[in-house]
Motif scaffolding. Structure first.
Motif, PDB file in Angstrom:
ATOM      1  N   GLU A  70     -13.347  -0.190 -17.808  1.00 28.54           N
ATOM      2  CA  GLU A  70     -13.049  -1.565 -17.407  1.00 28.54           C
ATOM      3  C   GLU A  70     -11.962  -2.205 -18.253  1.00 28.54           C
ATOM      4  N   TRP A  71     -11.817  -1.777 -19.491  1.00 25.70           N
ATOM      5  CA  TRP A  71     -10.834  -2.397 -20.376  1.00 25.70           C
ATOM      6  C   TRP A  71      -9.415  -1.882 -20.144  1.00 25.70           C
ATOM      7  N   MET A  72      -9.227  -0.912 -19.265  1.00 32.70           N
ATOM      8  CA  MET A  72      -7.909  -0.318 -19.055  1.00 32.70           C
ATOM      9  C   MET A  72      -7.272  -0.860 -17.769  1.00 32.70           C
ATOM     10  N   PRO A  73      -6.268  -1.739 -17.863  1.00 34.08           N
ATOM     11  CA  PRO A  73      -5.580  -2.191 -16.652  1.00 34.08           C
ATOM     12  C   PRO A  73      -4.803  -1.040 -16.041  1.00 34.08           C
ATOM     13  N   ALA A  74      -4.937  -0.869 -14.729  1.00 33.11           N
ATOM     14  CA  ALA A  74      -4.311   0.283 -14.081  1.00 33.11           C
ATOM     15  C   ALA A  74      -3.833  -0.078 -12.689  1.00 33.11           C
ATOM     16  N   CYS A  75      -2.879   0.702 -12.227  1.00 29.40           N
ATOM     17  CA  CYS A  75      -2.262   0.494 -10.926  1.00 29.40           C
ATOM     18  C   CYS A  75      -1.976   1.868 -10.325  1.00 29.40           C
ATOM     19  N   SER A  76      -1.986   1.958  -9.006  1.00 28.48           N
ATOM     20  CA  SER A  76      -1.742   3.235  -8.347  1.00 28.48           C
ATOM     21  C   SER A  76      -0.713   3.070  -7.238  1.00 28.48           C
ATOM     22  N   LEU A  77      -0.041   4.159  -6.915  1.00 26.33           N
ATOM     23  CA  LEU A  77       0.910   4.184  -5.803  1.00 26.33           C
ATOM     24  C   LEU A  77       0.158   4.553  -4.538  1.00 26.33           C
ATOM     25  N   VAL A  78       0.306   3.734  -3.503  1.00 29.46           N
ATOM     26  CA  VAL A  78      -0.422   3.922  -2.249  1.00 29.46           C
ATOM     27  C   VAL A  78       0.571   3.957  -1.094  1.00 29.46           C
ATOM     28  N   SER A  79       0.390   4.891  -0.190  1.00 28.65           N
ATOM     29  CA  SER A  79       1.291   5.057   0.939  1.00 28.65           C
ATOM     30  C   SER A  79       1.392   3.786   1.781  1.00 28.65           C
ATOM     31  N   ARG A  80       2.570   3.562   2.350  1.00 29.15           N
ATOM     32  CA  ARG A  80       2.765   2.446   3.276  1.00 29.15           C
ATOM     33  C   ARG A  80       2.127   2.703   4.637  1.00 29.15           C
ATOM     34  N   HIS A  81       1.827   3.953   4.925  1.00 29.05           N
ATOM     35  CA  HIS A  81       1.401   4.330   6.268  1.00 29.05           C
ATOM     36  C   HIS A  81      -0.001   4.930   6.265  1.00 29.05           C
ATOM     37  N   GLY A  82      -0.490   5.243   7.449  1.00 28.80           N
ATOM     38  CA  GLY A  82      -1.756   5.937   7.605  1.00 28.80           C
ATOM     39  C   GLY A  82      -2.910   5.191   6.971  1.00 28.80           C
ATOM     40  N   ASP A  83      -3.592   5.874   6.042  1.00 32.19           N
ATOM     41  CA  ASP A  83      -4.790   5.294   5.427  1.00 32.19           C
ATOM     42  C   ASP A  83      -4.464   4.451   4.200  1.00 32.19           C
ATOM     43  N   GLY A  84      -3.167   4.173   3.982  1.00 33.60           N
ATOM     44  CA  GLY A  84      -2.784   3.425   2.793  1.00 33.60           C
ATOM     45  C   GLY A  84      -3.379   2.033   2.719  1.00 33.60           C
ATOM     46  N   GLY A  85      -3.509   1.369   3.867  1.00 36.23           N
ATOM     47  CA  GLY A  85      -4.011  -0.002   3.885  1.00 36.23           C
ATOM     48  C   GLY A  85      -5.417  -0.126   3.331  1.00 36.23           C
ATOM     49  N   PHE A  86      -6.344   0.651   3.864  1.00 41.52           N
ATOM     50  CA  PHE A  86      -7.719   0.511   3.369  1.00 41.52           C
ATOM     51  C   PHE A  86      -7.887   1.134   1.993  1.00 41.52           C
ATOM     52  N   ASN A  87      -7.050   2.122   1.647  1.00 41.84           N
ATOM     53  CA  ASN A  87      -7.095   2.647   0.280  1.00 41.84           C
ATOM     54  C   ASN A  87      -6.699   1.574  -0.730  1.00 41.84           C
ATOM     55  N   ALA A  88      -5.681   0.771  -0.383  1.00 40.95           N
ATOM     56  CA  ALA A  88      -5.254  -0.315  -1.265  1.00 40.95           C
ATOM     57  C   ALA A  88      -6.364  -1.344  -1.436  1.00 40.95           C
ATOM     58  N   VAL A  89      -7.079  -1.628  -0.357  1.00 37.86           N
ATOM     59  CA  VAL A  89      -8.203  -2.566  -0.435  1.00 37.86           C
ATOM     60  C   VAL A  89      -9.304  -1.996  -1.328  1.00 37.86           C
ATOM     61  N   ALA A  90      -9.622  -0.714  -1.150  1.00 40.37           N
ATOM     62  CA  ALA A  90     -10.660  -0.087  -1.970  1.00 40.37           C
ATOM     63  C   ALA A  90     -10.295  -0.140  -3.450  1.00 40.37           C
ATOM     64  N   LEU A  91      -9.035   0.155  -3.759  1.00 38.72           N
ATOM     65  CA  LEU A  91      -8.593   0.093  -5.147  1.00 38.72           C
ATOM     66  C   LEU A  91      -8.734  -1.323  -5.701  1.00 38.72           C
ATOM     67  N   ARG A  92      -8.332  -2.306  -4.904  1.00 41.44           N
ATOM     68  CA  ARG A  92      -8.466  -3.702  -5.336  1.00 41.44           C
ATOM     69  C   ARG A  92      -9.917  -4.032  -5.663  1.00 41.44           C
ATOM     70  N   GLU A  93     -10.837  -3.607  -4.805  1.00 42.48           N
ATOM     71  CA  GLU A  93     -12.254  -3.874  -5.019  1.00 42.48           C
ATOM     72  C   GLU A  93     -12.778  -3.178  -6.273  1.00 42.48           C
ATOM     73  N   LEU A  94     -12.124  -2.085  -6.658  1.00 45.36           N
ATOM     74  CA  LEU A  94     -12.537  -1.332  -7.841  1.00 45.36           C
ATOM     75  C   LEU A  94     -11.744  -1.735  -9.087  1.00 45.36           C
ATOM     76  N   GLY A  95     -10.941  -2.788  -8.962  1.00 45.30           N
ATOM     77  CA  GLY A  95     -10.229  -3.323 -10.121  1.00 45.30           C
ATOM     78  C   GLY A  95      -8.923  -2.639 -10.440  1.00 45.30           C
ATOM     79  N   ILE A  96      -8.349  -1.940  -9.460  1.00 43.74           N
ATOM     80  CA  ILE A  96      -7.098  -1.216  -9.666  1.00 43.74           C
ATOM     81  C   ILE A  96      -6.029  -1.783  -8.743  1.00 43.74           C
ATOM     82  N   GLY A  97      -4.849  -2.058  -9.292  1.00 40.33           N
ATOM     83  CA  GLY A  97      -3.758  -2.582  -8.486  1.00 40.33           C
ATOM     84  C   GLY A  97      -3.140  -1.508  -7.609  1.00 40.33           C
TER      85      GLY A  97
END
Length: 246
Positions: free
Chosen positions: A67-94
């Motif tokens: 939890e103490w480590m701020p992190a961000c990930s690269l997510v595709s613009r297409h396909g399943d990228g949209g809900f993956n980005a939401v899942a990451l947000r919910e898990l505290g990852i940009g």
């Protein structure tokens, strides 16, 4: 019609929240072992850094972030990228929207250049980046992008594997896996790889091969710890035998 509905904002939000909830359940119900056991004591002085993972083995990676480590990930613009980005947000990852591509293959459409600059800014701001090291359809072959990012940012790369004893393995190009509840989980982190800002092509290729070997090693070790075998082991060799570019 059905696929169009799945691409709506409401559907993406719902799917992303469901995925995040499921991953939390898997995390809570798996017995997790770290290797090395004191990995975060080693990692803290190196932050921010770049965590590298294989395509297909990326779904469980959020387990590796304390939890103490701020992190961000690269997510595709297409396909399943949209809900993956939401899942990451919910898990505290940009999330940065964009993805890598083979030379000459829709680089602009995939948003590679803006995403690269965004990753440099996030690293400069102190956020760790979490990236798949291989590009689509070239499983288990480290692409040049992550090496270029490490060189430009001056930040070290560490390979990471998060694997579970109970899981579903898919017959996809990357042999993707998703963990199941009530099993064992291993989180294995490799040694840091640092690419100098003035590294020439030979030094960059040496770093690329070192990262490729480290990713192979952490996955082999992770699956051994949970008493299983990496479903993607040998994919690189299969591609080369079939004539795919290495």
């Amino acid at each position: 019609m059905g696929f169009s509905i799945l691409k709506t904002r409401v559907a993406q939000e719902t799917l992303g929240r469901l995925l995040a909830g499921y991953l939390r359940l898997v995390q809570r119900t798996n017995k997790i072992v770290f290797e090395p056991a004191d990995v975060y004591d080693h990692v803290r002085p190196e932050l921010p850094l770049i965590f590298a993972m294989w395509h297909g083995q990326h779904i469980m990676i959020p387990f590796a972030r304390p939890e103490w480590m701020p992190a961000c990930s690269l997510v595709s613009r297409h396909g399943d990228g949209g809900f993956n980005a939401v899942a990451l947000r919910e898990l505290g990852i940009g999330a940065i929207r964009g993805s890598g591509a083979r030379p000459g293959h829709k680089v602009r459409e995939k948003g590679g250049a803006p995403a690269f600059l965004a990753m440099l800014r996030r690293l400069a701001a102190g956020e760790t980046m979490v990236l798949t090291a291989d590009v689509p359809k070239r499983a288990r072959v480290v692409g040049p992008g992550i090496i270029t990012l490490a060189r430009a940012s001056g930040r070290p790369i560490r390979a990471v594997a998060v694997v579970t004893s109970r899981r579903i393995d898919f017959n996809s190009w990357d042999r993707a896996s998703i963990g199941l509840p009530f099993g064992r989980c291993a989180i294995v982190v490799g040694e840091p790889i640092l690419i100098a800002r003035d590294a020439d092509e030979a030094a960059q290729e040496e770093a690329r091969l070192a990262l490729q070997a480290s990713l192979d090693d952490v996955h082999a070790r992770g699956y051994a710890l949970v008493g299983s075998r990496d479903p993607g082991a040998g994919l690189r060799e299969q591609q080369q035998t079939a004539g795919a570019p290495a």
